[in-house]
Design an enzyme around this catalytic site. Sequence first.
Site, PDB file in Angstrom:
ATOM      1  N   GLU A 180       0.904  -1.041   0.115  1.00 17.46           N
ATOM      2  CA  GLU A 180      -0.117  -0.049   0.046  1.00 17.46           C
ATOM      3  C   GLU A 180       0.988   1.262  -0.133  1.00 17.46           C
ATOM      4  O   GLU A 180       1.897   1.289   0.848  1.00 17.46           O
ATOM      5  CB  GLU A 180      -1.065   0.058   1.211  1.00 17.46           C
ATOM      6  CG  GLU A 180      -1.825   1.454   1.077  1.00 17.46           C
ATOM      7  CD  GLU A 180      -2.732   1.450   2.538  1.00 17.46           C
ATOM      8  OE1 GLU A 180      -3.473   2.480   2.564  1.00 17.46           O
ATOM      9  OE2 GLU A 180      -2.618   0.512   3.208  1.00 17.46           O
ATOM     10  N   ASN A 239      -5.014   4.969  -1.712  1.00 18.19           N
ATOM     11  CA  ASN A 239      -6.319   5.555  -1.368  1.00 18.19           C
ATOM     12  C   ASN A 239      -6.712   6.889  -2.177  1.00 18.19           C
ATOM     13  O   ASN A 239      -6.013   7.394  -2.806  1.00 18.19           O
ATOM     14  CB  ASN A 239      -6.035   6.056  -0.041  1.00 18.19           C
ATOM     15  CG  ASN A 239      -5.691   5.256   1.245  1.00 18.19           C
ATOM     16  OD1 ASN A 239      -6.724   4.574   1.832  1.00 18.19           O
ATOM     17  ND2 ASN A 239      -4.548   5.001   1.528  1.00 18.19           N
ATOM     18  N   GLU A 271      -8.382   1.832  -2.760  1.00 22.55           N
ATOM     19  CA  GLU A 271      -9.033   2.174  -1.449  1.00 22.55           C
ATOM     20  C   GLU A 271      -9.913   2.976  -1.115  1.00 22.55           C
ATOM     21  O   GLU A 271      -9.389   4.361  -1.293  1.00 22.55           O
ATOM     22  CB  GLU A 271      -8.124   1.789  -0.330  1.00 22.55           C
ATOM     23  CG  GLU A 271      -6.867   0.506  -0.581  1.00 22.55           C
ATOM     24  CD  GLU A 271      -6.219   0.360   0.581  1.00 22.55           C
ATOM     25  OE1 GLU A 271      -6.430   1.084   1.624  1.00 22.55           O
ATOM     26  OE2 GLU A 271      -5.466  -0.550   0.589  1.00 22.55           O
ATOM     27  N   ASP A 301     -12.129   0.491   2.520  1.00 22.12           N
ATOM     28  CA  ASP A 301     -11.391   0.639   3.732  1.00 22.12           C
ATOM     29  C   ASP A 301     -12.139   0.988   5.023  1.00 22.12           C
ATOM     30  O   ASP A 301     -13.100   1.275   5.016  1.00 22.12           O
ATOM     31  CB  ASP A 301     -10.375   1.978   3.502  1.00 22.12           C
ATOM     32  CG  ASP A 301      -9.183   1.898   4.211  1.00 22.12           C
ATOM     33  OD1 ASP A 301      -8.935   0.962   5.033  1.00 22.12           O
ATOM     34  OD2 ASP A 301      -8.348   2.769   4.134  1.00 22.12           O
ATOM     35  N   GLU A 358      -5.693  -5.111   8.946  1.00 18.46           N
ATOM     36  CA  GLU A 358      -4.579  -4.122   9.258  1.00 18.46           C
ATOM     37  C   GLU A 358      -4.514  -4.253  10.751  1.00 18.46           C
ATOM     38  O   GLU A 358      -5.243  -4.568  11.592  1.00 18.46           O
ATOM     39  CB  GLU A 358      -5.194  -2.577   9.154  1.00 18.46           C
ATOM     40  CG  GLU A 358      -5.539  -2.571   7.562  1.00 18.46           C
ATOM     41  CD  GLU A 358      -6.055  -1.006   7.108  1.00 18.46           C
ATOM     42  OE1 GLU A 358      -5.114  -0.451   6.538  1.00 18.46           O
ATOM     43  OE2 GLU A 358      -7.030  -0.675   7.603  1.00 18.46           O
TER      44      GLU A 358
END
Length: 411
Positions: A180, A239, A271, A301, A358
């Site tokens: 990421e 993101n 995301e 997310d 996460e």
Amino acid sequence: MHSLKVLILEDSPFQLMALHQMLNASGVFDVLTAESVEAACRSLERRGAVDVAICDLQMEGADGLDMIRHLASTGQAKALIILSSVERNVLDNVAQLARHLGLRVLAALQKPASPATLHRLLESYRQRDVQAERLPPLLEVHELVPLSELTEQELPQLKAQWQAYYQPKVAMDGQLLGVEALVRWHHPQRGVLSPASFLPLVSYAGLMEPLTWHMLDTALQFSAHTRDASGRHLSVSVNIPPAMLEHRTFAPQLVALLKQHRLPARVLTLEVVENRETTASEEQVEALLRLRMIGCRLSLDDYGVGDSNIQRLLELPFSEIKIPSQFVRGMAEDGRKAAVVAGALIMARRMSLDVVVEGIETASDYQALGTLGAPALQGYYVARPMPRAALEQWLANAQAHVWNAAEDCPA
């Protein structure tokens, strides 16, 4: 490193003495003790704020909740450890309330506290406190002016300061699944800034779109570089602000960027952060559908944090959900959190959705997760976010981080 100053609020003289001795054994000698909220408040007023407050909940008269509200309103404690014999769910809800009030909660423990646990929490606080002292302060509102007045000619200079840090995602067996891309601002005066310190101001200044396109370009460029160097594609996640999906040009621009880097759309996961809207706009639905038709992957997310997650999963074409750290941290000791994660994994499997968990920070949470299924993992226990050079070194330690099975790139 300064020595810690700790307040103990405990109405049992025996437990108060035991906690005091535990603190001394951990090298903490500046200790304020109180058997009531009133006494604790007087002590803080007389001797000043503390680093950590250890707070019981149940006592006659004013209780631990009153103490927590006092600490939140006065800022007289930098961090809080809640210690009580109440039921686990009540303890967790009190911790959640304290966080909503703005307090940093190190732990919510059931009595009795063990010396080892208390020592570990204090050591963790010491380490993070030292790191925090090295961090630059948050950007201030007056710095909006130069941001909002940037010209087109000045924007490239700002983009050069926005750098991508990469955090690996791995399978339970250590197999590398992708990375990421997370933004850091290498500010010329303030040093390296974390997103929390500048994203609200960047958004307010109307620069989220340039920042997002910069991150997309940077992440795809790195994926292409990895392909050229290794012969295998590196999946990257970026993101995306939901508002950008309202633009009809977003998907065509993204296709052009993928073509520029000669990458298939399947290497990119977008995301989308959950928001408080109960339904998605038609423009968002159309944009997400088009992105899936192109071949991009879509991730919801912070699953479980917003108000409308289930509905959004049913109405939008997500391929993945991300379970945030607040549901994972401490899962090994909290059966309720384990039940939430297990439920999300079951639901995702039945909906043919992938899952990324996460915030895996400890071996115990990693092991607890292993009993529930086989999601992708992301967190400090795997690896911290790192700049490109550090990630390349991390990837070069080949056998330790096995590539996900993927087709070799065409010559």
